[in-house]
Write a protein that holds these residues in place. Structure first.
Motif, PDB file in Angstrom:
ATOM      1  N   ARG A 399       7.135 -11.771  23.050  1.00 55.10           N
ATOM      2  CA  ARG A 399       8.160 -12.797  23.091  1.00 55.10           C
ATOM      3  C   ARG A 399       7.944 -13.752  21.925  1.00 55.10           C
ATOM      4  O   ARG A 399       6.807 -13.938  21.465  1.00 55.10           O
ATOM      5  N   GLY A 400       9.039 -14.378  21.465  1.00 55.10           N
ATOM      6  CA  GLY A 400       8.910 -15.301  20.355  1.00 55.10           C
ATOM      7  C   GLY A 400      10.097 -16.225  20.225  1.00 55.10           C
ATOM      8  O   GLY A 400      11.160 -16.002  20.823  1.00 55.10           O
ATOM      9  N   ARG A 401       9.911 -17.282  19.436  1.00 54.68           N
ATOM     10  CA  ARG A 401      10.982 -18.213  19.113  1.00 54.68           C
ATOM     11  C   ARG A 401      10.644 -18.864  17.775  1.00 54.68           C
ATOM     12  O   ARG A 401       9.466 -18.925  17.379  1.00 54.68           O
ATOM     13  N   PRO A 402      11.652 -19.381  17.049  1.00 55.90           N
ATOM     14  CA  PRO A 402      11.371 -20.066  15.782  1.00 55.90           C
ATOM     15  C   PRO A 402      10.453 -21.269  16.020  1.00 55.90           C
ATOM     16  O   PRO A 402      10.594 -21.990  17.018  1.00 55.90           O
ATOM     17  N   ARG A 403       9.533 -21.482  15.097  1.00 58.62           N
ATOM     18  CA  ARG A 403       8.602 -22.606  15.238  1.00 58.62           C
ATOM     19  C   ARG A 403       9.261 -23.879  14.715  1.00 58.62           C
ATOM     20  O   ARG A 403       9.719 -23.925  13.561  1.00 58.62           O
ATOM     21  N   ALA A 404       9.306 -24.879  15.553  1.00 55.68           N
ATOM     22  CA  ALA A 404       9.967 -26.133  15.193  1.00 55.68           C
ATOM     23  C   ALA A 404       9.282 -26.784  13.999  1.00 55.68           C
ATOM     24  O   ALA A 404       8.054 -26.776  13.882  1.00 55.68           O
TER      25      ALA A 404
END
Length: 440
Positions: A399-404
């Motif tokens: 799982r992943g998401r853009p790093r703020a």
């Protein structure tokens, strides 16, 4: 076509002449050629059995001794010999041919023979096989002057003078340490100000270390490459042992290689010097070298550097279903036998080559660094990928998401890595590009 009687006679005569030449004349000519070639040899053929070579030069003497398949330097210091240098010297001697004989020298100084640039003596056991004085190069640099034991001055290949005129240090072993990486069962790296790190081989290709009691798998490429770095370190220069008194009592770092029994461990100690250079010494040896190589990074074998950074770990033959979900894409692949397909055949066919590239891209995914946060901090995920086997058993999940606050970086985690880490958006985009190319 029928040959006439005369033609048959001529053919038989020609065949007999060829046979007579091959049986009688050809061996004589070859023997004469060998005799002429031997006459032009600078060293006798028996020099191939040489077990000792002495090179005397102004102010120094280099003595090389064969011990079975290896060579040692006995003078000016005792050390293992650099085999390539000795082999080059022996080869130059074996190939050396006399280009021209100038007879007795009325003025040896004219040829650089007073004093000689180098005097080479070759021994086999206690017998002297050859003795030669080497002088200066000819004006064009193609040949060198040499004087044999009979007093004749001859022209010899310049390569022989080059091989003999090397500095004494060039004949010493130019490696920091010699070992077979396949025999290393474990290695420990200690660096000033950091805890020691020990990596241990598990099986043939796997490596691991322990961090706070937990097993951390090593990268199957990076860890062996790290071991080979020490075998690749070379000598920049040799350091007089008397100049190093006390400097190794507190080294900047050390590396111990634990080889397969019964071979004893080997410990290398490094001391940082000016301008980023390092001195090195192996325990039990007096030889100290100024190292040519990146010692600073080689002393960093921390788990963060050498751990296995693969995000997904699964055996491709066991994978039966791959599901990818992003904010704008949802795709499912299923496999029956060796072929990947879409769940609904009406959606189209999958290109086998593109499917293989997609799976390779998944296995090639690596994270860049470990973040100081638990995996639960990832939610909500903007990217999910699940690899399942028979019976929808999950083999791995990512799982992943853009790093703020960053550009081009993602926060990711997976079942197999069990850490929150950072990956590049470029790597994830590569996976998505392969996914879009699947349909025929």
């Amino acid at each position: 076509m029928t040959l006439s009687r005369t033609s048959r006679v001529l053919f038989v005569a020609a065949a007999l002449a060829v046979a007579a030449f091959a049986l009688l004349e050809l061996p004589r000519r070859r023997a004469a050629e060998r005799t002429a070639d031997d006459a032009r040899r600078l060293f006798p053929p028996s020099s191939a059995q040489a077990d000792r070579v002495e090179i005397a030069r102004s102010g120094e003497r280099v003595l090389l001794l064969a011990r079975g398949a290896r060579w040692d330097v006995l003078e000016p210091v005792h050390d293992a010999a650099e085999y390539s240098r000795v082999a080059t010297l022996l080869d130059a001697m074996a190939r050396a041919r006399i280009e021209r004989s100038l007879g007795q020298a009325d003025d040896p100084a004219r040829y650089g023979l007073v004093p000689a640039v180098a005097v080479v003596t070759v021994f086999a056991e206690r017998d002297t096989l050859a003795h030669l004085e080497l002088g200066s190069l000819t004006v064009d640099g193609a040949f060198a002057y040499a004087r044999r034991t009979d007093g004749d001055v001859v022209l010899v290949p310049a390569a022989l003078l080059s091989a003999v005129a090397l500095p004494a240090a060039a004949f010493r072993d130019q490696n920091l340490v010699r070992f077979d990486p396949a025999e290393v069962e474990a290695f420990t790296v200690r660096r000033d100000g950091h805890p020691a790190v020990r990596w241990t081989r598990r099986g043939r290709e796997a490596w691991f270390t322990l961090v706070a009691g937990d097993t951390v798998a090593g990268d199957s490429v990076e860890v062996p490459a790290h071991v080979r770095r020490f075998r690749g370190m070379r000598v920049r220069s040799f350091v007089d042992y008397s100049d190093t008194t006390g400097v190794f009592t507190r080294p900047s770092g050390s590396v111990t290689l634990y080889k397969r029994a019964p071979a004893p461990p080997v410990t290398m100690r490094f001391v940082a010097r000016a301008a980023g250079t390092y001195w090195a010494r192996i325990d039990g040896e007096s030889r100290v070298i100024d190292v040519q190589g990146d010692v600073a990074s080689a002393l960093d074998a921390a788990p963060a550097v050498l751990r296995d950074r693969r995000l997904l770990q699964f055996d491709p033959p066991r994978a039966k279903r791959i599901q990818v979900v992003t904010a704008d894409t949802s795709a499912v692949l299923v496999r029956a036998g060796d072929a990947w397909a879409l769940p609904n055949p009406a959606l189209g066919r999958i290109d086998p080559g593109a499917a293989a590239d997609f799976v390779r891209a998944l296995r090639a995914l690596r994270y860049r660094s470990v973040l100081d946060a638990p995996p639960s901090d990832l939610e909500p995920a903007a990217f999910t990928l699940v690899v399942a086997g028979d019976g929808d058993t999950i083999l791995d999940e990512m799982r992943g998401r853009p790093r703020a606050g960053t550009t081009g970086a993602w926060v990711v985690t997976s079942r197999s890595s069990r850490v929150l880490s950072e990956a590049t958006s470029a790597d994830l985009n590569t996976v998505m590009t392969h996914l879009r190319r699947l349909r025929v």
